[in-house]
Design an enzyme around this catalytic site. Structure first.
Site, mmCIF file in Angstrom:
data_model
loop_
_atom_site.group_PDB
_atom_site.id
_atom_site.type_symbol
_atom_site.label_atom_id
_atom_site.label_comp_id
_atom_site.label_asym_id
_atom_site.label_seq_id
_atom_site.Cartn_x
_atom_site.Cartn_y
_atom_site.Cartn_z
ATOM 1 N N LYS A 284 4.786 2.272 -10.117
ATOM 2 C CA LYS A 284 5.706 3.292 -10.624
ATOM 3 C C LYS A 284 7.110 2.757 -10.857
ATOM 4 O O LYS A 284 7.851 3.267 -11.688
ATOM 5 C CB LYS A 284 5.776 4.452 -9.627
ATOM 6 C CG LYS A 284 4.506 5.279 -9.560
ATOM 7 C CD LYS A 284 4.495 6.308 -10.671
ATOM 8 C CE LYS A 284 3.271 7.219 -10.563
ATOM 9 N NZ LYS A 284 3.215 8.167 -11.686
ATOM 10 N N SER B 19 -3.089 -0.162 -7.748
ATOM 11 C CA SER B 19 -1.860 0.485 -8.210
ATOM 12 C C SER B 19 -0.764 0.662 -7.164
ATOM 13 O O SER B 19 0.413 0.652 -7.515
ATOM 14 C CB SER B 19 -2.201 1.834 -8.817
ATOM 15 O OG SER B 19 -2.938 2.610 -7.898
#
Lengths: 322, 322
Positions: free
Chosen positions: B56, B305
């Protein structure tokens, strides 16, 4: 008094070449958040990312690859409930020889499965040092194999030292190197490696509850701690003779840490660095957090020794909060 | 019908240059044991080792650094209980501008502490989507800041794609790339990156319990899943419009996985790779384990991720055994 044959820096360099095709050159990692907490820059050598999950593979691999053909053909044997078991099994598999591992019957299922997956034969025994040694002796009478001691062995020490050697190749300006000390294979190897960087002082770190290395260095001879209870299961062992002789020459000091500091340091590494590290591997950071960095230590190399831990029994509960 | 301005491969390359001084070029890792279980070679792109613990940061950093001076001066705002909150706070700190993060009052203490540590202002609200949006709207009336959406934003998508871009620079011969899909920022960015490697097919992976991406692609329009319950907290969001438009063009298929497969895959990564990965980050491996590799996929790139998980509430108990 026995004259010990101690490994040299040359043995270390030879070990590095010998194991290079098989061992990982592990990465080093850092954390701004942890640096801020400690008040120094730390590079962690990530031996939890080594094959079989710990630095132990370096020493086992060097020992197995050093054997002459006749000794190798007879196979290898050891007793271990910990990381040396898997490491020796994998090293033997790589050389294509037989390994027999004597494990206590209460060894963790995960570790038993790992040794089995590497194709080694397992002999179970009662969970005492006497039972382990008796079982090895009995098996040796049946079929003489080469004993590869987990730490009190020059080839093993030389192999373990290759981790620090790699770190020093990338960071020649470290003020100190710090490694956990149980039997002393890693710390003695690290001390030998630091001989290539004279400005780098070497420290050991061990649980206060298993402070045999600290006491032994102070006394000038090995003092065992009787059945130490510490969460750092890799550091319960007493220092070996070869290891002690090297530590006396090259180790600046041993820092001891509380059990709470070990758990806190381990949790910090998991949370901040996203690395699974076992309690023993967190002991150097625990020492830096509990004592602060040694005087003048601005750039620190710490050996994050292994990552083999049972995920079903982590040392914190839902009541804790970071 | 609104005409969407979609990011291009050029935007991706510009994002890569823009964030390079601040974002980590994360390492890739592999595991022989996991390869053997899946029956293919997998390289994992370790975005759990990215700053703020997840990919992110790439998108938030690209968005914040893309702002013109006037918009930047007004500060940025978003609502998020998850990884985007910390990522935007850190990106704003780096640019030296104000960030205001609307967080639900039941957000985890660890995540609140992280956002605070990056110097952002936090506004708490009730734990519903409506309350979050209303709170942002109210704050915008008081003081107009630039909204940085967590995924439905071309600058964010371009930033997220830089992870796959880096992986493809090192492995140009991947048969497939697989990424988790929640809002679709990472998957859309990955799909754009794969445009540089035409032989590489792109797959998404999502929980069966939150299979809005799969349904939406099948229907040809976005279909939301009402309040999905999955352990993969990063993947509960519904696919965004920009994200969906890119996925329709460039994504081969979406693989859905059971909750049990997510937990098993996560545990495998912890045990075998010694990496702390959050449930969402384990979803691609879960898909490969549950479905087997897609036809012809021998070399696979998987985006791991993120690694932000509350260590006090791990999804296994002492009753489980690997």
């Amino acid at each position: 008094m026995t004259v010990l044959k101690l490994p040299t820096r040359r043995d270390l360099r030879e070990a590095a070449s010998r194991i290079a095709p098989y061992a990982h050159r592990t990465p080093h990692m850092s954390s701004r958040a942890i640096d801020a907490l400690v008040g120094a820059e730390i590079v962690f050598k990530c031996e939890n990312l080594q094959r079989a999950g710990a630095f132990k593979f370096r020493g086992a691999c060097n020992a197995v690859l050093s054997l002459d053909e006749a000794s190798a053909t007879r196979g290898v044997i050891t007793h271990s409930s910990g990381n040396h078991a898997g490491a020796l099994a994998l090293a033997a598999q790589i050389r294509g020889i037989e390994a027999c591992i004597v494990m206590p019957e209460d060894a963790s299922r995960v570790k038993i499965a790992a040794v089995r997956a590497y194709g080694a034969r397992i002999e179970f025994c009662a969970s005492t040092q006497a039972a382990r040694e008796a079982t090895v002796a009995r098996l040796q009478q049946e079929h003489p194999r080469t004993l590869v001691h987990p730490y009190d062995d020059p080839r093993v020490i030389a192999g373990q030292g290759t981790a620090a050697l790699e770190l020093l190749q990338e960071f020649s300006d470290l003020d100190i190197l710090i490694a956990p000390v149980g039997g002393g294979g890693l710390l003695a190897g690290t001390a030998l490696a630091a001989g290539t960087a004279p400005a780098t002082a070497v420290y050991g770190a061990e649980p206060l509850a298993a402070d045999d290395a600290k006491r032994s260095l102070a006394a000038g001879h090995i003092i065992a701690v009787d059945r130490p209870t510490t969460i750092a299961d890799g550091l319960r062992t007493c220092v070996g003779e070869h290891n002690f002789a090297i530590m006396r020459q090259h180790v600046r000091d041993i820092l001891t840490v509380s059990e709470a500091a070990i758990v806190a340091a381990m949790r910090l590494i998991w949370e901040r660095m996203k690395l699974v590290v076992e309690p023993s591997g967190a002991v150097p950071l625990a020492a830096l957090l509990e004592h602060g960095p040694p005087p003048g230590a601005k750039r620190i190399g710490a050996i994050l020794s292994g990552g083999n831990i049972d995920l079903n029994s982590l040392p914190w509960s839902a009541a804790d909060e970071a």
